[in-house]
Scaffold this motif. Structure first.
Motif: not given
Length: 409
Positions: A249-254
């Protein structure tokens, strides 16, 4: 002797009645109001209050008189007495703009900014979109926001001066779910360590779960790198070789801190199961207003052979003594693999799914800290309504409860 006592009693009663009548108000209330107003504006508040109080003995519902009386108390720093008079007017006349404004200002003078904000919101219910009240509300909100920032800065400077900057935190989370039908109780526990650096936060985490009589571990790493004063980011990666968790599982957010206490973000999540995967697009809009915080987060999950999965959650919090003490509600609704779900796949039950069953959840939480703010606690209680994967259109209910403990060092 009895006759003499009776005569003395009658005489005394007549004297008291005559004396009370002499004290009763007999003048013109409008003229008296104008005289008291001139006295008040010239700074002679005590004489003005004497006149105003006398008028109110005969005309207790004379709003302008009571409002001026309340104002003189407020000008002299007698905020509790002023509040009592303002409340008496507002309880009967809820559309008097002048009184509402004076009542809000009284709380501002008393430095009761949260109360002032609450009065502003209440006034706008009856005087919708009034520009003066909206401006007063905006000024009060800015003041609260400035105070919160100043308090945080003072605490940070004090800790730094004393060599007590707390850059490490350990957290323990434990929760369980109980179902009304079919499923056995589930247990969820996690241990995490947070390290705060000048570049942002680093959070490794180990999660344990027992679901459907199956144990499993998941290893995760969260990063919150600081890009600038306005921007920061979130990055996540997790791995598990147990079927009750996604394998990857992975996540990326600005995130961006916007003017007027707003925050917005845009990002994605990725879940990789044994036989399939899902990419979820998400974002958020958050707002601080006074001692309230609201955040809305949608989830959009494309599917090759089906409609777009749409869901989201709304968070509302009211902060109490400080940033560590609040009461919150979290409402989730929709179809998404991001929310915990249950499926059956070749007799193996998983924790999350790409089948998009319908789910709604209401979660209540209460957070508070110890006397030194080093230890922090958060209790959670929730109710979930979710569709049965093997019986479409039928739902089960689950009660969730949990506790989170954090300590800083």
């Amino acid at each position: 002797m009895f006759k003499i006592s009776l005569l003395v009693g009658i005489f005394s009663l007549m004297f008291c009645t005559t004396w009370a009548q002499d004290l009763a108000y007999h003048g013109n209330p409008d003229n008296s109001f104008f005289i008291a107003r001139d006295l008040a504006f010239s700074g002679n508040h005590l004489a003005a209050r004497d006149t105003l109080s006398l008028v109110l003995t005969k005309y207790p519902d004379y709003t302008d008189v009571r409002n001026l009386l309340a104002k003189t108390h407020s000008w002299d720093g007698e905020y509790d007495l002023a509040r009592k008079e303002f409340n008496r007017i507002i309880s009967k006349d809820k559309t008097n703009k002048e009184v509402w404004i004076a009542a809000v200002k009284n709380e501002i003078y008393a430095e009761n900014y949260y109360t002032a904000l609450g009065l502003s919101n209440k006034a706008l219910i009856f005087l919708m979109e009034d520009l003066d009240l909206l401006k007063l509300k905006e000024d009060t909100t800015k003041k609260i926001y400035e105070i919160q920032k100043d308090e945080e800065m003072l605490i940070a400077l004090k800790e730094e001066a004393e060599g007590q900057v707390l850059r490490n935190r350990i957290g323990f989370i434990n929760s369980f779910d109980v179902f009304d039908i079919v499923y056995d109780p589930m247990i969820f526990s996690a241990f995490e360590y947070t390290r705060t650096t000048q570049f942002g936060q680093i959070i490794p985490r180990i999660t344990y779960a027992n679901r459907f009589n199956t144990n499993g571990l998941q290893f995760e790493l969260d990063l919150y790198p600081k890009i600038s004063e306005r921007f920061y980011a979130y990055a996540n990666y997790g791995y598990s070789n147990q079927l009750i968790f996604p394998r990857h599982r992975a996540g990326l957010e600005l995130y961006a801190n916007l003017p007027k206490a707003f925050e917005a973000s845009l990002g994605l999540r990725y879940l990789d199961f044994v036989t399939s995967a899902a990419t979820i697009f998400t974002g958020s809009v958050g707002m601080y207003t006074g001692n309230y915080y609201f955040s809305l987060r949608p989830y959009l999950t494309p599917r090759k052979n089906g409609p777009l999965g749409v869901s989201g959650n709304l968070i509302a919090r009211i902060y109490l003594k400080d940033k560590n003490q609040y009461f919150g509600l979290n409402l989730s609704y929709g179809f998404t693999p991001e929310i915990i779900q249950i499926i059956s796949n070749s007799d193996i039950l998983l924790s999350e799914t790409l089948l998009f069953v319908e789910s709604q959840q209401l979660l209540m939480e209460y957070s508070f800290s110890g006397k030194s703010s080093v230890n922090r606690y958060r209790g959670m209680l929730g109710l979930t309504r979710q569709e049965l994967i093997f019986d479409a259109g039928q739902f089960f209910y689950a009660i969730s409860a949990g506790l989170r403990y954090e300590t800083n060092f």
